[in-house]
Design a protein around this motif. Structure first.
Motif, mmCIF file in Angstrom:
data_model
loop_
_atom_site.group_PDB
_atom_site.id
_atom_site.type_symbol
_atom_site.label_atom_id
_atom_site.label_comp_id
_atom_site.label_asym_id
_atom_site.label_seq_id
_atom_site.Cartn_x
_atom_site.Cartn_y
_atom_site.Cartn_z
ATOM 1 N N PHE A 38 0.975 -1.267 0.095
ATOM 2 C CA PHE A 38 0.000 -0.118 -0.117
ATOM 3 C C PHE A 38 0.848 1.247 -0.071
ATOM 4 O O PHE A 38 0.670 2.251 -0.701
ATOM 5 C CB PHE A 38 -0.933 0.015 1.312
ATOM 6 N N GLY A 86 0.229 2.368 -3.550
ATOM 7 C CA GLY A 86 -1.181 3.024 -3.046
ATOM 8 C C GLY A 86 -2.044 2.029 -2.839
ATOM 9 O O GLY A 86 -2.101 0.795 -3.351
ATOM 10 N N TYR A 87 -2.976 2.152 -1.887
ATOM 11 C CA TYR A 87 -4.141 1.337 -1.678
ATOM 12 C C TYR A 87 -4.829 0.562 -2.572
ATOM 13 O O TYR A 87 -4.935 -0.351 -2.778
ATOM 14 C CB TYR A 87 -5.164 1.746 -0.519
ATOM 15 N N GLU A 88 -5.528 1.507 -3.328
ATOM 16 C CA GLU A 88 -6.294 1.237 -4.604
ATOM 17 C C GLU A 88 -5.639 0.359 -5.742
ATOM 18 O O GLU A 88 -6.256 -0.586 -6.482
ATOM 19 C CB GLU A 88 -7.186 2.312 -5.091
ATOM 20 N N GLU A 136 -10.127 -4.064 3.009
ATOM 21 C CA GLU A 136 -10.188 -3.138 4.136
ATOM 22 C C GLU A 136 -9.554 -3.755 5.405
ATOM 23 O O GLU A 136 -8.988 -3.000 6.139
ATOM 24 C CB GLU A 136 -11.681 -2.554 4.146
ATOM 25 N N LEU A 140 -3.816 5.754 6.568
ATOM 26 C CA LEU A 140 -4.632 4.927 5.419
ATOM 27 C C LEU A 140 -5.947 5.200 5.793
ATOM 28 O O LEU A 140 -6.693 5.647 4.867
ATOM 29 C CB LEU A 140 -4.139 3.483 4.834
ATOM 30 N N THR A 171 -7.074 8.763 4.606
ATOM 31 C CA THR A 171 -6.944 9.111 3.621
ATOM 32 C C THR A 171 -7.644 8.112 2.665
ATOM 33 O O THR A 171 -7.760 8.846 1.399
ATOM 34 C CB THR A 171 -5.399 9.139 3.039
ATOM 35 N N VAL A 172 -8.198 7.079 2.710
ATOM 36 C CA VAL A 172 -8.688 6.279 1.797
ATOM 37 C C VAL A 172 -10.229 6.018 2.315
ATOM 38 O O VAL A 172 -10.592 5.431 3.283
ATOM 39 C CB VAL A 172 -8.098 4.793 1.678
ATOM 40 N N GLU A 180 -12.882 4.079 1.486
ATOM 41 C CA GLU A 180 -13.298 2.845 1.763
ATOM 42 C C GLU A 180 -12.885 2.416 3.236
ATOM 43 O O GLU A 180 -13.367 1.696 4.100
ATOM 44 C CB GLU A 180 -12.847 1.802 0.968
ATOM 45 N N LEU A 181 -11.524 2.904 3.616
ATOM 46 C CA LEU A 181 -11.103 2.485 4.853
ATOM 47 C C LEU A 181 -11.845 3.279 5.886
ATOM 48 O O LEU A 181 -11.949 3.079 7.148
ATOM 49 C CB LEU A 181 -9.541 2.529 4.989
ATOM 50 N N TRP A 182 -12.026 4.779 5.689
ATOM 51 C CA TRP A 182 -12.608 5.578 6.501
ATOM 52 C C TRP A 182 -13.965 5.004 7.093
ATOM 53 O O TRP A 182 -14.304 5.031 8.199
ATOM 54 C CB TRP A 182 -12.823 6.828 5.981
#
Length: 188
Positions: free
Chosen positions: A23, A27-29, A55, A108, A111-112, A114-116
């Motif tokens: 990640f 990057g996560y995506e 996630e 993360l 800033t992401v 889906e994770l929030w």
């Protein structure tokens, strides 16, 4: 822990460590679960056995360790002092690497999207659990406005420092949370 449980814990930690590395690098995506599995040298199905969704590779639940420390805090401590005690216990039990990985996860999560969203469910559950624990320690009903206010103040301070720490990784997050909560001890 049995040998089998230790091996499972090592595999889980390895998968999460490799996921965080990927990640950070890609990057996560852009990172796939298949890439995480390859990096950890396990099957994709093994990743999903430990982490049902992508996630979950980022989310880490410190709740059991924190709540155990909160429950075992000396009875004479007020609610804020008990939370400070529990957080100090949790911070002391984590290695520098675990603290760094925790900060990376938190950044993360902020800033992401889906994770929030995924972490918000954990946060709301944790707030309710802290409220219930503080109420039990004080011999009060969880619906008591005093319990709500103390819980909100504590969680608000922790969350505010968490946001600052995510923006400034050089900050000593645990020490700053402790300092900020010390200012709330007048509520005890």
């Amino acid at each position: 822990m049995s040998l089998r449980e230790r091996k499972k814990a090592k595999t889980r930690a390895l998968i999460q460590r490799e996921a965080l590395r990927l990640f950070r690098e890609q990057g996560y995506e852009a990172t796939t679960v298949e890439q995480v599995a390859e990096a950890a040298e396990v099957a994709t199905s093994t990743v999903f056995r430990y982490f049902p969704a992508k996630e979950d590779l980022v989310l880490l639940d410190h709740a059991p360790r924190f709540l155990e420390a909160l429950e075992s805090a000396p009875a004479e401590l007020g609610p804020v002092a008990a939370v400070r005690h529990a957080l100090r216990e949790l911070a002391a039990s984590r290695t520098p690497q675990e603290l760094a990985e925790g900060l990376e996860r938190e950044r993360l999560m902020l800033t992401v999207p889906e994770l929030w969203a995924a972490s918000l469910k954990n946060v709301t559950s944790m707030i309710a659990t802290i409220r219930d624990t503080l109420a039990r320690r004080a011999g009060r009903d969880p619906a008591d406005p005093w319990v709500r206010d103390i819980t909100g103040a504590v969680v608000g301070v922790i969350f505010a420092v968490w946001l600052d720490w995510a923006k400034d990784p050089g900050m000593d997050g645990p020490a700053e949370i402790d300092r900020a909560l010390a200012a709330l001890e007048v509520l005890d």
